[in-house]
Write a protein that holds these residues in place. Sequence first.
Motif, short mmCIF file in Angstrom:
data_model
loop_
_atom_site.label_atom_id
_atom_site.label_comp_id
_atom_site.label_asym_id
_atom_site.label_seq_id
_atom_site.Cartn_x
_atom_site.Cartn_y
_atom_site.Cartn_z
N SER A 7 0.85 -1.18 0.00
CA SER A 7 0.00 0.00 0.00
C SER A 7 0.89 1.23 0.00
N TRP A 8 0.30 2.38 -0.30
CA TRP A 8 1.06 3.63 -0.34
C TRP A 8 1.64 3.96 1.03
N ILE A 9 0.81 3.84 2.06
CA ILE A 9 1.23 4.19 3.41
C ILE A 9 2.34 3.26 3.90
N SER A 10 2.18 1.95 3.69
CA SER A 10 3.20 1.01 4.15
C SER A 10 4.50 1.18 3.36
N TYR A 11 4.38 1.54 2.09
CA TYR A 11 5.58 1.73 1.26
C TYR A 11 6.40 2.89 1.78
N ILE A 12 5.75 4.02 2.04
CA ILE A 12 6.46 5.19 2.55
C ILE A 12 7.02 4.90 3.94
N GLY A 13 6.25 4.18 4.75
CA GLY A 13 6.73 3.82 6.08
C GLY A 13 7.98 2.96 6.01
N GLY A 14 8.04 2.06 5.03
CA GLY A 14 9.20 1.20 4.86
C GLY A 14 10.42 1.97 4.40
N LEU A 15 10.20 2.99 3.57
CA LEU A 15 11.33 3.78 3.07
C LEU A 15 11.93 4.67 4.14
N SER A 16 11.19 4.91 5.22
CA SER A 16 11.70 5.80 6.27
C SER A 16 12.95 5.22 6.93
N GLN A 17 13.19 3.92 6.72
CA GLN A 17 14.39 3.29 7.28
C GLN A 17 15.61 3.52 6.39
N ILE A 18 15.40 4.06 5.20
CA ILE A 18 16.49 4.27 4.25
C ILE A 18 16.99 5.70 4.36
N SER A 19 18.29 5.88 4.35
CA SER A 19 18.85 7.23 4.44
C SER A 19 18.56 8.00 3.16
N LYS A 20 18.52 9.34 3.29
CA LYS A 20 18.21 10.20 2.14
C LYS A 20 19.20 9.97 1.02
N ASN A 21 18.65 9.82 -0.21
CA ASN A 21 19.47 9.39 -1.34
C ASN A 21 19.70 10.52 -2.35
N TYR A 22 19.74 11.77 -1.88
CA TYR A 22 19.96 12.88 -2.80
C TYR A 22 20.47 14.07 -2.00
N GLU A 23 21.00 15.05 -2.71
CA GLU A 23 21.44 16.28 -2.10
C GLU A 23 20.53 17.42 -2.56
#
Length: 267
Positions: A7-23
């Motif tokens: 789902s959209w919500i679970s996908y974004i929640g899962g990505l919160s564990q990943i460090s920012k990938n851009y400057e």
Amino acid sequence: MKKEKNSWISYIGGLSQISKNYELSELENVIQILSPDPFSRSLLYHGVPVIYLMDYSTGRYVTMSKSSQITIGSKADYFIDGGINYTLEIYHKEDMRMFNERIFPDRLNFLEKVPFDQHPDYLFSYNYRLKRSNGGYVNLLQRNCIIKSDEKGKLILSLGMIVNIDHYKNENPVIHTIEKISKVGVQQSCELINKKLYYLHEEDQLFSNREKEVLLWMVEGLSSKQIADKMYLSEHTVINHRRNMMDKTGISNATALVGYALRMKII
């Protein structure tokens, strides 16, 4: 084993564990567009759609044009400060459930088959409703593309625009399209490659009796002109019935539609 849909919500929640990938330096051009000089501010605030940049890895808006107050009924600062949580607060519950559980998983399934560096070549559109400060809802059309994904295909940044379509569109059905952006030399084109209708209420997705009658004649191999003669209708009306059934099912040709109807025991 069948893969569980994201789902959209679970996908974004899962990505919160990943460090920012851009400057932020990578986004200077976008931010500059959304921070106009005084001469352009009036046009940007009143004359064009809302433009936003969303960071999927944090669930927050990097920036949003101030025209959101006129188009959506909420200040841009509310979205920037509140992120996805504010959006969820004002999203129509039925529309949110539809996007979260059906539209986004279908969109993600499509993107998983596309190389990550080609994600920016696809444009996604759909309609939905957000609540205004007065309690009423505004009908909106959102068009966005994923401008940055990581090498594993995880979505990072989404750049989009939102326009008010109150005078053109009611809430049902929700129409989702995918367009392919192609560039040949200096020429760009946008080709519709997928269109699907999502119905908020299951009963709205069922074929009408007239549509089922058209289907029965299609099974017999009759053309639209022949079906029109049999049903005492215009050929244009028959073609519209066929198009409506394909829109409801997301099927793009008559042979597949007949096969679907037989398989699902609609006729």
